[in-house]
Design an enzyme around this catalytic site. Sequence first.
Site, short mmCIF file in Angstrom:
data_model
loop_
_atom_site.label_atom_id
_atom_site.label_comp_id
_atom_site.label_asym_id
_atom_site.label_seq_id
_atom_site.Cartn_x
_atom_site.Cartn_y
_atom_site.Cartn_z
N LYS A 45 10.76 4.08 -0.41
CA LYS A 45 10.35 2.76 -0.38
C LYS A 45 10.16 2.03 1.11
O LYS A 45 11.00 2.38 1.99
CB LYS A 45 11.33 1.97 -1.12
N ASN A 69 3.30 -6.18 -10.20
CA ASN A 69 4.56 -6.23 -9.38
C ASN A 69 4.52 -7.19 -8.65
O ASN A 69 3.52 -7.57 -7.74
CB ASN A 69 4.92 -4.87 -8.95
N LEU A 73 9.64 -6.47 -1.49
CA LEU A 73 9.98 -5.67 -0.59
C LEU A 73 11.56 -5.52 -0.65
O LEU A 73 12.26 -5.33 0.43
CB LEU A 73 9.64 -6.23 0.83
N ASN A 128 3.44 0.15 6.62
CA ASN A 128 2.64 -0.49 5.41
C ASN A 128 2.24 -1.96 6.15
O ASN A 128 2.92 -2.95 6.19
CB ASN A 128 4.03 -0.75 4.40
N CYS A 131 1.57 -5.34 2.04
CA CYS A 131 2.50 -5.66 1.13
C CYS A 131 2.07 -7.16 0.79
O CYS A 131 1.92 -8.21 1.44
CB CYS A 131 4.10 -5.82 1.64
N LYS A 165 -0.92 2.14 5.60
CA LYS A 165 -0.89 1.76 4.28
C LYS A 165 -1.85 0.62 4.06
O LYS A 165 -1.31 -0.46 4.75
CB LYS A 165 0.31 1.39 3.52
N ASN A 194 -3.09 -0.08 -1.34
CA ASN A 194 -1.84 -0.74 -1.93
C ASN A 194 -2.52 -1.33 -3.40
O ASN A 194 -3.53 -1.36 -3.64
CB ASN A 194 -1.44 -1.70 -1.09
N GLY A 270 1.62 5.96 -8.52
CA GLY A 270 2.36 4.83 -8.40
C GLY A 270 2.68 4.45 -9.98
O GLY A 270 3.54 4.69 -10.42
#
Length: 311
Positions: A45, A69, A73, A128, A131, A165, A194, A270
Amino acid sequence: MVSTKTQIASFEFDNCLMNAAGVACMTIEELEGVKNSAAGTFVTKTATLDFRQGNPEPRYQDVPLGSINSMGLPNKGLDYYLDYLLDLQEKEPNRTFFLSLVGMSPEETHTLLKKVQESDFRGLTELNLSCPNVPGKPQIAYDFETTDRILAEVFAYFTKPLGIKLPPYFDIVHFDQATAIFNKYPLKFVNCVNSIGNGLYIEDESVVIRPKNGFGGIGGEYIKPTALANVHAFYQRLNPQIQIIGTGGVLTGRDAFEHILCGASMVQVGTTLHKEGVGAFERITNELKVIMAEKGYESLEDFRGKLRYID
Ligand code: RRO
């Protein structure tokens, strides 16, 4: 003899399938579940410096064509994942794992990456930049100026293998502009994509997740065409030293096959992993191998990036 083994940077993996960051990777117990499945490796994660509770629940909903979702985070903080990985790399010296991270600010991102740099971690790091769910924090990689600045700062001190990402892009000009930035840096991989940020799913007259009045990242079947387009657009443009990890809409071996055909060297799962559990890795691997055998392909190199166009 059909093999789905692959390589990212100098690291070899027995299978090209793994989890996508965010699914089955919050706790050591979940990470062990992926590690001991048919997956080739796992990614943690996305970690921040400190533990985060994340957004209020309900914050993840499986829906018929995918998922939505707004986790926000939630994670156990960098040390939890880094300590586990440092221990694991001694126990399993022949395997390589991915650490995902990002700071709540560029300064925190540098603090995280400096900790990794100064540690004995020998695996791959995924930064990442995409997000979509922290209120007030835009997806970094939609801001090219900030992305360029962060990468320039990072590569001034970070010498371990690093990838990023990415969020999905939807315009050819953006593929060109993003590539012009990424090609300046010694990135080992880009991971496309993502979730598609800030979709809205409605049941009867209501949203299905609490945060942000129901807006959340979309995954699953909905996003495969966008994911494949991003994998292939970057495969066509990036320096060949920068490999592609394909993520988005992988339900079957056929979906994994298409990601590889578009140029992916590794394929992440995922939404399907969330719906089906770690048994998905063996099923999808077997389906991929059947397709390869039917086509006479023995390895991923036989078809990676070989998408055919109509003249
Ligand atoms: O935790 C999340 O809300 C989250 C993250 Br960090 C991400 O990168 N992608 C996503 O769909 N959710």
